[in-house]
Structures are given as C-alpha cells and as structure tokens.
Design a protein around this motif. Sequence first.
Motif, mmCIF file in Angstrom:
data_model
loop_
_atom_site.group_PDB
_atom_site.id
_atom_site.type_symbol
_atom_site.label_atom_id
_atom_site.label_comp_id
_atom_site.label_asym_id
_atom_site.label_seq_id
_atom_site.Cartn_x
_atom_site.Cartn_y
_atom_site.Cartn_z
ATOM 1 N N VAL A 271 -54.272 -62.918 98.881
ATOM 2 C CA VAL A 271 -55.074 -62.034 98.001
ATOM 3 C C VAL A 271 -54.640 -62.117 96.647
ATOM 4 O O VAL A 271 -53.331 -61.514 96.237
ATOM 5 C CB VAL A 271 -55.394 -60.845 98.625
ATOM 6 N N LEU A 272 -55.413 -62.653 95.496
ATOM 7 C CA LEU A 272 -54.766 -62.483 94.172
ATOM 8 C C LEU A 272 -55.180 -61.029 93.666
ATOM 9 O O LEU A 272 -56.047 -60.329 94.014
ATOM 10 C CB LEU A 272 -55.631 -63.682 93.370
ATOM 11 N N GLY A 273 -54.308 -60.524 92.781
ATOM 12 C CA GLY A 273 -54.340 -59.362 92.145
ATOM 13 C C GLY A 273 -55.613 -59.224 91.038
ATOM 14 O O GLY A 273 -55.840 -60.408 90.885
ATOM 15 N N PRO A 274 -55.845 -58.065 90.440
ATOM 16 C CA PRO A 274 -56.936 -58.059 89.691
ATOM 17 C C PRO A 274 -56.575 -58.640 88.326
ATOM 18 O O PRO A 274 -57.418 -59.253 87.361
ATOM 19 C CB PRO A 274 -57.222 -56.559 89.505
ATOM 20 N N ARG A 275 -55.291 -58.659 87.862
ATOM 21 C CA ARG A 275 -54.858 -58.985 86.607
ATOM 22 C C ARG A 275 -53.927 -60.007 86.619
ATOM 23 O O ARG A 275 -52.812 -60.160 87.005
ATOM 24 C CB ARG A 275 -54.326 -57.964 85.596
ATOM 25 N N LEU A 276 -54.407 -61.442 86.453
ATOM 26 C CA LEU A 276 -53.607 -62.662 86.363
ATOM 27 C C LEU A 276 -53.241 -62.906 85.009
ATOM 28 O O LEU A 276 -53.952 -63.874 84.310
ATOM 29 C CB LEU A 276 -54.266 -63.635 87.208
ATOM 30 N N ASP A 277 -52.275 -62.283 84.274
ATOM 31 C CA ASP A 277 -51.952 -62.913 82.978
ATOM 32 C C ASP A 277 -50.184 -63.210 83.032
ATOM 33 O O ASP A 277 -49.696 -63.718 84.072
ATOM 34 C CB ASP A 277 -51.929 -61.624 82.135
ATOM 35 N N LEU A 278 -50.055 -63.203 81.748
ATOM 36 C CA LEU A 278 -48.545 -63.725 81.690
ATOM 37 C C LEU A 278 -47.489 -63.245 82.354
ATOM 38 O O LEU A 278 -46.665 -63.572 83.051
ATOM 39 C CB LEU A 278 -48.399 -63.698 80.055
ATOM 40 N N THR A 279 -47.756 -61.829 82.700
ATOM 41 C CA THR A 279 -46.391 -61.011 83.273
ATOM 42 C C THR A 279 -46.776 -61.375 84.692
ATOM 43 O O THR A 279 -45.876 -61.148 85.501
ATOM 44 C CB THR A 279 -46.882 -59.339 83.004
ATOM 45 N N ALA A 280 -47.937 -61.893 85.369
ATOM 46 C CA ALA A 280 -48.159 -61.974 86.736
ATOM 47 C C ALA A 280 -47.879 -63.581 87.221
ATOM 48 O O ALA A 280 -47.663 -63.730 88.259
ATOM 49 C CB ALA A 280 -49.512 -61.726 87.176
ATOM 50 N N ALA A 281 -47.571 -64.336 85.953
ATOM 51 C CA ALA A 281 -47.492 -65.806 86.749
ATOM 52 C C ALA A 281 -46.341 -66.084 87.270
ATOM 53 O O ALA A 281 -46.317 -66.857 88.073
ATOM 54 C CB ALA A 281 -47.415 -66.548 85.078
ATOM 55 N N ALA A 282 -45.049 -65.449 86.976
ATOM 56 C CA ALA A 282 -43.760 -65.686 87.811
ATOM 57 C C ALA A 282 -44.075 -65.508 89.101
ATOM 58 O O ALA A 282 -43.674 -66.160 89.980
ATOM 59 C CB ALA A 282 -42.491 -65.247 87.050
ATOM 60 N N ALA A 283 -44.427 -64.178 89.228
ATOM 61 C CA ALA A 283 -44.637 -63.768 90.851
ATOM 62 C C ALA A 283 -45.447 -64.497 91.662
ATOM 63 O O ALA A 283 -45.247 -64.886 92.771
ATOM 64 C CB ALA A 283 -45.088 -62.291 90.773
ATOM 65 N N LEU A 284 -46.637 -64.903 90.927
ATOM 66 C CA LEU A 284 -47.769 -65.891 91.567
ATOM 67 C C LEU A 284 -46.902 -67.160 91.835
ATOM 68 O O LEU A 284 -47.343 -67.427 93.206
ATOM 69 C CB LEU A 284 -49.081 -65.999 90.603
ATOM 70 N N CYS A 285 -46.356 -67.530 90.921
ATOM 71 C CA CYS A 285 -45.858 -68.919 91.376
ATOM 72 C C CYS A 285 -44.659 -68.816 92.557
ATOM 73 O O CYS A 285 -44.758 -69.736 93.476
ATOM 74 C CB CYS A 285 -44.806 -69.478 90.124
ATOM 75 N N ALA A 286 -43.988 -67.875 92.478
ATOM 76 C CA ALA A 286 -43.006 -67.468 93.752
ATOM 77 C C ALA A 286 -43.920 -67.383 94.941
ATOM 78 O O ALA A 286 -43.202 -68.074 95.897
ATOM 79 C CB ALA A 286 -42.257 -66.360 93.310
ATOM 80 N N ASP A 287 -44.653 -66.415 95.025
ATOM 81 C CA ASP A 287 -45.531 -66.339 96.036
ATOM 82 C C ASP A 287 -46.278 -67.665 96.741
ATOM 83 O O ASP A 287 -46.039 -67.738 97.923
ATOM 84 C CB ASP A 287 -46.779 -65.256 95.872
ATOM 85 N N LEU A 288 -46.706 -68.292 95.884
ATOM 86 C CA LEU A 288 -47.313 -69.814 96.245
ATOM 87 C C LEU A 288 -46.295 -70.638 96.764
ATOM 88 O O LEU A 288 -46.541 -71.389 97.867
ATOM 89 C CB LEU A 288 -48.146 -70.322 95.302
ATOM 90 N N LYS A 289 -45.271 -70.642 96.170
ATOM 91 C CA LYS A 289 -43.974 -71.626 96.720
ATOM 92 C C LYS A 289 -43.509 -71.156 98.226
ATOM 93 O O LYS A 289 -43.138 -71.945 98.817
ATOM 94 C CB LYS A 289 -42.656 -71.400 95.571
ATOM 95 N N GLU A 290 -43.573 -70.061 98.421
ATOM 96 C CA GLU A 290 -43.338 -69.497 99.657
ATOM 97 C C GLU A 290 -44.089 -70.282 100.880
ATOM 98 O O GLU A 290 -43.908 -70.248 101.948
ATOM 99 C CB GLU A 290 -43.084 -68.129 99.742
ATOM 100 N N ARG A 291 -45.196 -70.437 100.267
ATOM 101 C CA ARG A 291 -46.192 -70.982 101.192
ATOM 102 C C ARG A 291 -46.423 -72.411 101.194
ATOM 103 O O ARG A 291 -47.663 -72.781 102.176
ATOM 104 C CB ARG A 291 -47.685 -70.188 100.921
ATOM 105 N N ARG A 292 -45.835 -73.028 100.464
ATOM 106 C CA ARG A 292 -45.926 -74.418 100.221
ATOM 107 C C ARG A 292 -45.867 -75.383 101.621
ATOM 108 O O ARG A 292 -44.819 -75.048 102.548
ATOM 109 C CB ARG A 292 -44.856 -74.942 99.530
ATOM 110 N N GLY A 293 -46.758 -76.299 101.712
ATOM 111 C CA GLY A 293 -46.695 -77.058 102.754
ATOM 112 C C GLY A 293 -47.826 -76.621 104.185
ATOM 113 O O GLY A 293 -47.714 -77.431 104.995
#
Length: 98
Positions: A12-34
Amino acid sequence: MSDNTDLSDNYVLGPRLDLTAAAALCADLKERRGKPLTIDAANVDHLGSQCLQVLISAAQTWRADDAKLSYSEQSEAFTEALQSFGAPFEALVTGGGN
C-alpha cells in the motif's frame, strides 16, 4: 490480503509520494523483488517525480525478472499525476510469468 488465486504480495502506497518518500519506497520495493507484487495506490494524494521514477524503475526490474507487477487501485490524484507527467499507466505494470 491474498486469496488462494492471488499469490502476489500486496503493498500500500502512502498518501504523499515526494522526494522524502523516494528512498523508503525504493528500499521497500527492493525487499519484494522477484515476487509477484500488487500495489494499492488508492491513498495517494501526491505523486512527485522522484517516486514516479522509482515506480517506473520497479516495473522495469519486475519485467526483467519476468515477475508480475500490478495495481489493485489508483486514486484520482495518482491517475492525474501520471497524466500530467505524460507517463502511461502501462509503464508501471508488467505481465510477468510469476
């Protein structure tokens, strides 16, 4: 939640996807890769260019891994942001075999 016919992980994506959210989003998605992943964008109020880049990169990664990446829902703000950036929704999803 997943049922027996949908073995994908849900994110589930958070409400505000801005510069401050980008690193955490990237890390979260990397954990789910594959693994098959279904993203819920129903709560998104703001989608910035950095997070859009992360989401497009994720789709390219899932495509290279031949894994399925899909979206269960998108908010109006999410859809409007894609349109304003000129990014087709198809750039965010894959058909993947997994």
